[in-house]
Write a protein that holds these residues in place. Sequence first.
Motif, PDB file in Angstrom:
ATOM      1  N   GLU A  88     -60.421   1.987  -7.028  1.00  0.00           N
ATOM      2  CA  GLU A  88     -61.023   1.426  -5.930  1.00  0.00           C
ATOM      3  C   GLU A  88     -60.348   1.845  -4.701  1.00  0.00           C
ATOM      4  N   GLY A  89     -61.046   1.875  -3.326  1.00  0.00           N
ATOM      5  CA  GLY A  89     -60.369   1.950  -2.241  1.00  0.00           C
ATOM      6  C   GLY A  89     -59.888   3.347  -1.685  1.00  0.00           C
ATOM      7  N   GLN A  90     -59.238   3.398  -0.776  1.00  0.00           N
ATOM      8  CA  GLN A  90     -58.948   5.041  -0.218  1.00  0.00           C
ATOM      9  C   GLN A  90     -57.845   5.808  -0.935  1.00  0.00           C
ATOM     10  N   SER A  91     -57.185   5.005  -1.764  1.00  0.00           N
ATOM     11  CA  SER A  91     -55.917   5.823  -2.712  1.00  0.00           C
ATOM     12  C   SER A  91     -56.292   5.447  -4.219  1.00  0.00           C
ATOM     13  N   PHE A  92     -55.899   6.554  -5.030  1.00  0.00           N
ATOM     14  CA  PHE A  92     -55.909   6.662  -6.189  1.00  0.00           C
ATOM     15  C   PHE A  92     -54.986   5.642  -6.613  1.00  0.00           C
TER      16      PHE A  92
ATOM     17  N   VAL B 190     -60.977  16.075  -7.754  1.00  0.00           N
ATOM     18  CA  VAL B 190     -60.424  15.762  -6.684  1.00  0.00           C
ATOM     19  C   VAL B 190     -61.203  15.596  -5.845  1.00  0.00           C
ATOM     20  N   ALA B 191     -61.003  14.544  -4.701  1.00  0.00           N
ATOM     21  CA  ALA B 191     -61.646  14.560  -3.142  1.00  0.00           C
ATOM     22  C   ALA B 191     -61.089  15.648  -2.270  1.00  0.00           C
ATOM     23  N   ASP B 192     -61.478  16.047  -1.414  1.00  0.00           N
ATOM     24  CA  ASP B 192     -60.739  16.891  -0.416  1.00  0.00           C
ATOM     25  C   ASP B 192     -59.613  16.191   0.478  1.00  0.00           C
ATOM     26  N   ASP B 193     -59.600  14.873   0.416  1.00  0.00           N
ATOM     27  CA  ASP B 193     -58.589  14.170   0.845  1.00  0.00           C
ATOM     28  C   ASP B 193     -57.233  13.970   0.094  1.00  0.00           C
ATOM     29  N   VAL B 194     -57.399  14.387  -1.330  1.00  0.00           N
ATOM     30  CA  VAL B 194     -56.282  14.229  -2.165  1.00  0.00           C
ATOM     31  C   VAL B 194     -54.845  14.594  -1.665  1.00  0.00           C
ATOM     32  N   GLN B 195     -53.701  13.621  -2.026  1.00  0.00           N
ATOM     33  CA  GLN B 195     -52.421  14.363  -1.798  1.00  0.00           C
ATOM     34  C   GLN B 195     -51.682  13.794  -3.011  1.00  0.00           C
ATOM     35  N   PHE B 196     -51.304  14.660  -3.662  1.00  0.00           N
ATOM     36  CA  PHE B 196     -50.288  14.332  -4.769  1.00  0.00           C
ATOM     37  C   PHE B 196     -49.018  14.551  -4.302  1.00  0.00           C
TER      38      PHE B 196
ATOM     39  N   GLY C  42     -65.199  13.908  -0.384  1.00  0.00           N
ATOM     40  CA  GLY C  42     -65.010  12.542  -1.065  1.00  0.00           C
ATOM     41  C   GLY C  42     -66.338  11.828  -1.508  1.00  0.00           C
ATOM     42  N   GLU C  43     -67.514  11.914  -0.607  1.00  0.00           N
ATOM     43  CA  GLU C  43     -68.616  11.273  -0.840  1.00  0.00           C
ATOM     44  C   GLU C  43     -69.390  11.937  -2.228  1.00  0.00           C
ATOM     45  N   GLN C  44     -68.852  13.023  -2.635  1.00  0.00           N
ATOM     46  CA  GLN C  44     -69.534  13.673  -3.923  1.00  0.00           C
ATOM     47  C   GLN C  44     -68.602  13.399  -5.042  1.00  0.00           C
TER      48      GLN C  44
ATOM     49  N   ASP D 192     -67.828  10.740  -7.248  1.00  0.00           N
ATOM     50  CA  ASP D 192     -68.527  10.179  -8.317  1.00  0.00           C
ATOM     51  C   ASP D 192     -69.513  10.881  -8.903  1.00  0.00           C
ATOM     52  N   ALA D 193     -70.249  11.612  -8.344  1.00  0.00           N
ATOM     53  CA  ALA D 193     -71.247  12.466  -8.647  1.00  0.00           C
ATOM     54  C   ALA D 193     -70.951  13.688  -9.537  1.00  0.00           C
ATOM     55  N   ALA D 194     -69.893  14.199  -8.871  1.00  0.00           N
ATOM     56  CA  ALA D 194     -69.200  15.374  -9.453  1.00  0.00           C
ATOM     57  C   ALA D 194     -68.707  15.208 -10.792  1.00  0.00           C
ATOM     58  N   VAL D 195     -67.996  13.889 -11.161  1.00  0.00           N
ATOM     59  CA  VAL D 195     -67.201  13.604 -12.243  1.00  0.00           C
ATOM     60  C   VAL D 195     -68.631  13.099 -13.085  1.00  0.00           C
ATOM     61  N   GLY D 196     -69.654  12.232 -12.544  1.00  0.00           N
ATOM     62  CA  GLY D 196     -70.602  12.297 -13.526  1.00  0.00           C
ATOM     63  C   GLY D 196     -71.282  13.467 -14.113  1.00  0.00           C
TER      64      GLY D 196
END
Length: 263
Positions: free
Chosen positions: A62-66, A142-148, A203-205, A207-211
């Motif tokens: 949940e939230g903005q960070s994994f 990953v969302a396009d804002d991911v930062q590993f 980012g908005e996609q 959950d759908a991509a994982v589904g």
Amino acid sequence: MASLDPVLDKDGVRLTVDGATATVTLTNPAKRNAQSPALWRALTQAGRSLPGSVRVVVLRAEGQSFSAGLDRQAFTPEGFDGEPSFIDLARGSDADLDATIAEYQEAFTWWRRSDIVSIAAVQGHAIGAGFQLALACDLRVVADDVQFAMRETSLGLVPDLTGTHPLVGLVGYARALEICATGRFVLAEEAERTGLANLAVPGEQLDAAVGDLAAALLAAPRDAVIETKALLRGAQERSYEEQRSAERASQARRLRDLAGVGE
């Protein structure tokens, strides 16, 4: 994600089950899902609580960070309530320290069980222990804002939550060393290009991509996926001839099963 009665909901971890798919959610967005020994025990319990019908496990947050990694409270003299501080652990015996770290690692090991396929849905920061938790899964979207980032070395430590083996397997020794030793950020484009991520999406996609990926995994017969996963997981440790032999044995099991012939 569907709203389901949780099988487990404690210490920043929630487990829900919907048929053959289980979802493990990190639920402390106010602290960017920072990790603690209590959270690790809850993750271990989640793995032990999976019904036998589950084939795919989705890990999300949940939230903005994994996950921003280990809660910095771990580095204070007082540590966490009811937990030995890291300073106390360092003063203990070698056996006790090894046993404690092994217990922490259990939260990161069950995701690669042969009977499930695990998918990490990663957005925002995935740092240190957060990076290693994403690496614990079989697949990463990953969302396009991911930062590993692997920051342990920068703190005078090493990555010890089972992340080094999959990281080297995914990106190779040289890049893994550079990522860990510098502590730099790996963003979505590089993660997808180097194999850290199977897919990067807006980012908005996510959950759908994982589904969609979970549905595709469930479309194949379970035993065939289990056998294939075992073949691929063991390939790096086997010689070419050993892998050929393993393929033959695995295919023989599948053919006999499909034909209804006992071994």
